[in-house]
Design a protein around this motif. Structure first.
Motif, PDB file in Angstrom:
ATOM      1  N   GLY A  42       0.830  -1.188   0.000  1.00 34.27           N
ATOM      2  CA  GLY A  42       0.000   0.000   0.000  1.00 34.27           C
ATOM      3  C   GLY A  42       0.872   1.248   0.000  1.00 34.27           C
ATOM      4  N   LEU A  43       0.255   2.380  -0.248  1.00 29.75           N
ATOM      5  CA  LEU A  43       0.980   3.644  -0.289  1.00 29.75           C
ATOM      6  C   LEU A  43       0.859   4.337   1.060  1.00 29.75           C
ATOM      7  CD1 LEU A  43       2.607   5.693  -1.907  1.00 29.75           C
ATOM      8  CD2 LEU A  43       0.455   6.699  -2.683  1.00 29.75           C
ATOM      9  N   HIS A  44       1.997   4.678   1.650  1.00 28.77           N
ATOM     10  CA  HIS A  44       2.052   5.351   2.948  1.00 28.77           C
ATOM     11  C   HIS A  44       2.873   6.618   2.766  1.00 28.77           C
ATOM     12  CE1 HIS A  44       0.353   1.707   4.730  1.00 28.77           C
ATOM     13  NE2 HIS A  44       1.216   1.047   3.977  1.00 28.77           N
ATOM     14  N   ARG A  90      20.268  -1.393  -4.944  1.00 29.75           N
ATOM     15  CA  ARG A  90      19.694  -0.706  -3.789  1.00 29.75           C
ATOM     16  C   ARG A  90      19.787   0.802  -3.962  1.00 29.75           C
ATOM     17  NH1 ARG A  90      23.060  -2.637   1.105  1.00 29.75           N
ATOM     18  NH2 ARG A  90      21.758  -1.127   2.216  1.00 29.75           N
ATOM     19  N   SER A  91      20.962   1.269  -4.382  1.00 31.79           N
ATOM     20  CA  SER A  91      21.175   2.700  -4.549  1.00 31.79           C
ATOM     21  C   SER A  91      20.143   3.298  -5.497  1.00 31.79           C
ATOM     22  CB  SER A  91      22.590   2.947  -5.077  1.00 31.79           C
ATOM     23  OG  SER A  91      22.824   4.311  -5.293  1.00 31.79           O
ATOM     24  N   ALA A  92      19.900   2.605  -6.613  1.00 33.17           N
ATOM     25  CA  ALA A  92      18.941   3.106  -7.599  1.00 33.17           C
ATOM     26  C   ALA A  92      17.519   3.115  -7.048  1.00 33.17           C
ATOM     27  CB  ALA A  92      19.010   2.241  -8.858  1.00 33.17           C
ATOM     28  N   ALA A  93      17.127   2.029  -6.362  1.00 33.22           N
ATOM     29  CA  ALA A  93      15.774   1.958  -5.814  1.00 33.22           C
ATOM     30  C   ALA A  93      15.583   2.962  -4.685  1.00 33.22           C
ATOM     31  CB  ALA A  93      15.477   0.546  -5.333  1.00 33.22           C
ATOM     32  N   TYR A  94      16.601   3.128  -3.848  1.00 30.42           N
ATOM     33  CA  TYR A  94      16.495   4.099  -2.753  1.00 30.42           C
ATOM     34  C   TYR A  94      16.277   5.504  -3.301  1.00 30.42           C
ATOM     35  CZ  TYR A  94      18.394   0.745   0.700  1.00 30.42           C
ATOM     36  OH  TYR A  94      18.608  -0.303   1.546  1.00 30.42           O
ATOM     37  N   SER A  95      16.934   5.808  -4.411  1.00 29.31           N
ATOM     38  CA  SER A  95      16.785   7.137  -5.000  1.00 29.31           C
ATOM     39  C   SER A  95      15.342   7.391  -5.418  1.00 29.31           C
ATOM     40  CB  SER A  95      17.718   7.288  -6.194  1.00 29.31           C
ATOM     41  OG  SER A  95      17.551   8.537  -6.820  1.00 29.31           O
ATOM     42  N   VAL A  96      14.722   6.372  -6.040  1.00 27.58           N
ATOM     43  CA  VAL A  96      13.311   6.509  -6.437  1.00 27.58           C
ATOM     44  C   VAL A  96      12.427   6.670  -5.214  1.00 27.58           C
ATOM     45  CG1 VAL A  96      11.372   5.322  -7.532  1.00 27.58           C
ATOM     46  CG2 VAL A  96      13.641   5.237  -8.585  1.00 27.58           C
ATOM     47  N   SER A  97      12.655   5.839  -4.196  1.00 22.97           N
ATOM     48  CA  SER A  97      11.865   5.916  -2.975  1.00 22.97           C
ATOM     49  C   SER A  97      11.996   7.280  -2.319  1.00 22.97           C
ATOM     50  CB  SER A  97      12.311   4.822  -2.000  1.00 22.97           C
ATOM     51  OG  SER A  97      11.696   4.965  -0.736  1.00 22.97           O
ATOM     52  N   PHE A  98      13.233   7.786  -2.228  1.00 25.08           N
ATOM     53  CA  PHE A  98      13.428   9.072  -1.582  1.00 25.08           C
ATOM     54  C   PHE A  98      12.761  10.199  -2.353  1.00 25.08           C
ATOM     55  CE2 PHE A  98      15.688  13.066  -1.072  1.00 25.08           C
ATOM     56  CZ  PHE A  98      15.520  13.265   0.293  1.00 25.08           C
ATOM     57  N   THR A  99      12.906  10.163  -3.667  1.00 24.58           N
ATOM     58  CA  THR A  99      12.296  11.217  -4.477  1.00 24.58           C
ATOM     59  C   THR A  99      10.789  11.257  -4.270  1.00 24.58           C
ATOM     60  OG1 THR A  99      14.051  11.050  -6.136  1.00 24.58           O
ATOM     61  CG2 THR A  99      11.981  12.068  -6.826  1.00 24.58           C
ATOM     62  N   ARG A 100      10.178  10.088  -4.206  1.00 26.63           N
ATOM     63  CA  ARG A 100       8.725  10.048  -4.008  1.00 26.63           C
ATOM     64  C   ARG A 100       8.339  10.580  -2.633  1.00 26.63           C
ATOM     65  NH1 ARG A 100       6.721   4.321  -6.849  1.00 26.63           N
ATOM     66  NH2 ARG A 100       7.599   4.798  -8.923  1.00 26.63           N
ATOM     67  N   ARG A 101       9.001  10.097  -1.596  1.00 26.37           N
ATOM     68  CA  ARG A 101       8.568  10.484  -0.259  1.00 26.37           C
ATOM     69  C   ARG A 101       8.946  11.920   0.075  1.00 26.37           C
ATOM     70  NH1 ARG A 101      12.233   9.691   4.109  1.00 26.37           N
ATOM     71  NH2 ARG A 101      14.224   8.723   3.531  1.00 26.37           N
ATOM     72  N   ALA A 102      10.000  12.436  -0.581  1.00 24.59           N
ATOM     73  CA  ALA A 102      10.401  13.817  -0.328  1.00 24.59           C
ATOM     74  C   ALA A 102       9.314  14.803  -0.750  1.00 24.59           C
ATOM     75  CB  ALA A 102      11.699  14.128  -1.052  1.00 24.59           C
ATOM     76  N   GLY A 103       8.538  14.428  -1.766  1.00 21.93           N
ATOM     77  CA  GLY A 103       7.488  15.316  -2.247  1.00 21.93           C
ATOM     78  C   GLY A 103       6.133  15.068  -1.619  1.00 21.93           C
ATOM     79  N   GLU A 104       6.070  14.184  -0.633  1.00 19.36           N
ATOM     80  CA  GLU A 104       4.792  13.838  -0.016  1.00 19.36           C
ATOM     81  C   GLU A 104       4.631  14.498   1.348  1.00 19.36           C
ATOM     82  OE1 GLU A 104       4.670   9.330  -1.995  1.00 19.36           O
ATOM     83  OE2 GLU A 104       5.304   9.635   0.086  1.00 19.36           O
ATOM     84  N   GLY A 129       5.117   9.782   2.637  1.00 20.36           N
ATOM     85  CA  GLY A 129       6.154  10.304   3.500  1.00 20.36           C
ATOM     86  C   GLY A 129       7.071   9.260   4.096  1.00 20.36           C
ATOM     87  N   PHE A 130       6.729   7.984   3.962  1.00 21.75           N
ATOM     88  CA  PHE A 130       7.531   6.923   4.558  1.00 21.75           C
ATOM     89  C   PHE A 130       8.382   6.216   3.511  1.00 21.75           C
ATOM     90  CE2 PHE A 130       4.135   7.393   7.674  1.00 21.75           C
ATOM     91  CZ  PHE A 130       4.821   7.299   8.876  1.00 21.75           C
ATOM     92  N   ARG A 131       9.478   5.600   3.974  1.00 25.66           N
ATOM     93  CA  ARG A 131      10.264   4.726   3.111  1.00 25.66           C
ATOM     94  C   ARG A 131       9.372   3.614   2.576  1.00 25.66           C
ATOM     95  NH1 ARG A 131      13.992   6.896   6.660  1.00 25.66           N
ATOM     96  NH2 ARG A 131      16.161   7.001   5.939  1.00 25.66           N
ATOM     97  N   ARG A 132       9.676   3.143   1.379  1.00 20.62           N
ATOM     98  CA  ARG A 132       8.838   2.096   0.776  1.00 20.62           C
ATOM     99  C   ARG A 132       9.153   0.737   1.388  1.00 20.62           C
ATOM    100  NH1 ARG A 132       6.831   6.897  -0.270  1.00 20.62           N
ATOM    101  NH2 ARG A 132       5.545   6.944  -2.158  1.00 20.62           N
ATOM    102  N   ASN A 133      10.283   0.598   2.046  1.00 21.30           N
ATOM    103  CA  ASN A 133      10.584  -0.589   2.833  1.00 21.30           C
ATOM    104  C   ASN A 133      11.317  -0.122   4.081  1.00 21.30           C
ATOM    105  OD1 ASN A 133      10.512  -3.303   3.449  1.00 21.30           O
ATOM    106  ND2 ASN A 133      12.389  -3.790   2.348  1.00 21.30           N
ATOM    107  N   HIS A 134      11.324  -0.943   5.116  1.00 19.41           N
ATOM    108  CA  HIS A 134      11.853  -0.529   6.412  1.00 19.41           C
ATOM    109  C   HIS A 134      11.195   0.790   6.821  1.00 19.41           C
ATOM    110  CE1 HIS A 134      15.266  -3.462   6.982  1.00 19.41           C
ATOM    111  NE2 HIS A 134      14.767  -3.773   5.799  1.00 19.41           N
ATOM    112  N   ALA A 135       9.874   0.820   6.685  1.00 21.11           N
ATOM    113  CA  ALA A 135       9.132   2.064   6.887  1.00 21.11           C
ATOM    114  C   ALA A 135       9.028   2.464   8.350  1.00 21.11           C
ATOM    115  CB  ALA A 135       7.729   1.926   6.288  1.00 21.11           C
ATOM    116  N   LYS A 136       9.085   1.510   9.244  1.00 16.10           N
ATOM    117  CA  LYS A 136       8.892   1.776  10.678  1.00 16.10           C
ATOM    118  C   LYS A 136      10.253   1.812  11.353  1.00 16.10           C
ATOM    119  CE  LYS A 136       6.196   0.049  14.611  1.00 16.10           C
ATOM    120  NZ  LYS A 136       5.287  -1.048  15.073  1.00 16.10           N
ATOM    121  N   GLY A 137      10.626   2.986  11.870  1.00 14.34           N
ATOM    122  CA  GLY A 137      11.953   3.098  12.453  1.00 14.34           C
ATOM    123  C   GLY A 137      12.051   4.226  13.454  1.00 14.34           C
ATOM    124  N   VAL A 138      13.239   4.352  14.039  1.00 13.96           N
ATOM    125  CA  VAL A 138      13.507   5.384  15.033  1.00 13.96           C
ATOM    126  C   VAL A 138      14.946   5.848  14.849  1.00 13.96           C
ATOM    127  CG1 VAL A 138      14.331   3.798  16.833  1.00 13.96           C
ATOM    128  CG2 VAL A 138      13.210   5.936  17.491  1.00 13.96           C
TER     129      VAL A 138
END
Length: 381
Positions: free
Chosen positions: A64-66, A339-353, A68-77
């Motif tokens: 599902g779409l959450h 990982r580097s490539a996927a993280y970049s996509v994930s960050f770009t998406r959540r940065a704009g949310e 502002g959160f990372r697309r994996n390892h979404a729950k953290g501190v």
């Protein structure tokens, strides 16, 4: 066009055992292992084939779409502290972080799930991501998991594992036929999942051992290159896991226990670097190197502050494994680049949310308490 990924041609003949397949049918194991994976599965293949965008899209389809959160390892501190190098690592790497002395560290404990509000449970893979920040502007980012090997050795394998272990809407559990088909096609994953299932699980974040599962290269002052992997080994005594009864546990019990433990004093870990011997595979994260390899205790990580994710702290850091200082370089393992490539996509998406506050809350810092973090602009996702 992006450069091609290394071919998926390293599969070995290793028939999956019936007992292993049966174990993988349990709800917790495969979903836990899959969720516990970092996004080791971007891609640089030609259009219409596997790409980092398709990987992140599949995370969203499964979890599902959450916003502002990372697309994996979404729950953290978030945690901060220091790394004190004893100088022993400088024999293998000229990176400034291994010179004798202390550098600030910004880190993140997380569980391997893509749903930030899912209750904690004992099957979850735990992770520790770190950003070492020595003087001079260089930075070393790394992500580690409390499993001995990774379940796949290529981005293509990870993408297939996500599909095979996704819950069937009709049953809420993975489809055994899909799992069997995946294991038949990926015998290296059958072997790796057996090792992961057999591992001893610690009681929580504080006493877990975190392993960097990919091989990298340390380069010394003379330019000599040594293939290595590394681990953070806890100084807290390891406690056999005894989770609260499922009906009585706090939904954030793993994080609450971590926060309570850190209120009593800092967490400490030894950074242990393992050097490969000739013939040890550096391109296959499903294979553990044999016991007896040279190990170097490079220093002590001390984490002395914990806080909920928020603006300007670990929430806004992309723990990209290819953010490396001079003296550390990638190996021929295909997963860090993916990982580097996927993280970049994930960050770009959540940065704009719009950001949703994390479910994990931390009591405020006592008045006058000092932070060990050295502020620095955060980049990535």
């Amino acid at each position: 066009m992006n450069p091609p990924l290394p071919p998926s041609s390293r599969y070995r003949l290793w028939p999956p055992r019936p007992a292993l397949l049966a174990g993988l049918g349990a709800t917790g194991l495969v979903l836990g292992v899959t969720a516990g994976a970092f996004a080791y599965a971007g891609g640089f293949l030609s259009p219409g084939r596997l790409t980092q965008t398709r990987i992140v899209d599949r995370f969203e389809a499964i979890n599902g779409l959450h916003p502002g959160f990372r697309r994996n390892h979404a729950k953290g501190v978030c945690v901060t502290g220091t790394f004190e190098s004893n100088g022993a690592g400088a024999r293998l790497s000229r990176a400034g972080v291994f010179a004798p002395g202390t550098v600030p560290v910004v880190g993140r404990f997380a569980v391997g799930i893509g749903k930030p509000f899912l209750p904690d449970n004992e099957t979850e893979v735990r992770s520790l991501a770190l950003s070492f920040r020595p003087a001079g502007g260089e930075e070393w980012r790394t992500g580690m998991n409390d499993i001995p090997v990774f379940p796949v050795n290529t981005p293509q394998g990870f993408y297939a594992l996500m599909a095979a272990s996704a819950a069937d809407p009709a049953t809420g559990k993975p489809d055994p036929a899909r799992l069997k088909a995946f294991l038949d096609a990926h015998p290296e994953s059958a072997r790796a999942l057996g090792l992961i299932k057999a591992r001893a699980v610690s009681s929580g974040f504080a006493d877990a051992r975190y392993n960097g599962l990919d091989a990298f290269r340390f380069i010394d002052a003379a330019g000599r290159s040594t293939p290595v992997r590394w681990s953070m080994v806890p100084l807290d005594p390891v406690v056999a896991q005894a989770p609260p009864p499922a009906g009585a546990r706090d939904p954030n019990y793993l994080f609450d226990d971590l926060i309570a433990r850190m209120a009593t004093g800092p967490l400490r870990y030894r950074l242990v670097v393992t050097a490969a011997a000739p013939g040890d595979p550096t391109d296959d994260a499903t294979v553990a190197w044999p016991e007896g390899r040279e190990q170097v205790d490079a220093g002590t990580l001390t984490l002395d502050h914990v806080e909920a994710e928020g603006p300007g702290n670990c929430r806004d850091i992309n723990y990209d494994p290819l953010v490396l200082p001079d003296g550390i370089a990638p190996s021929d393992d295909p997963l860090p680049a993916a990982r580097s490539a996927a993280y970049s996509v994930s960050f770009t998406r959540r940065a704009g949310e719009e950001k949703t506050p994390s479910e994990v809350t931390v009591p405020p810092r006592p008045p006058g308490a000092a932070s060990s973090e050295t502020p620095r602009p955060a980049t990535g996702g």
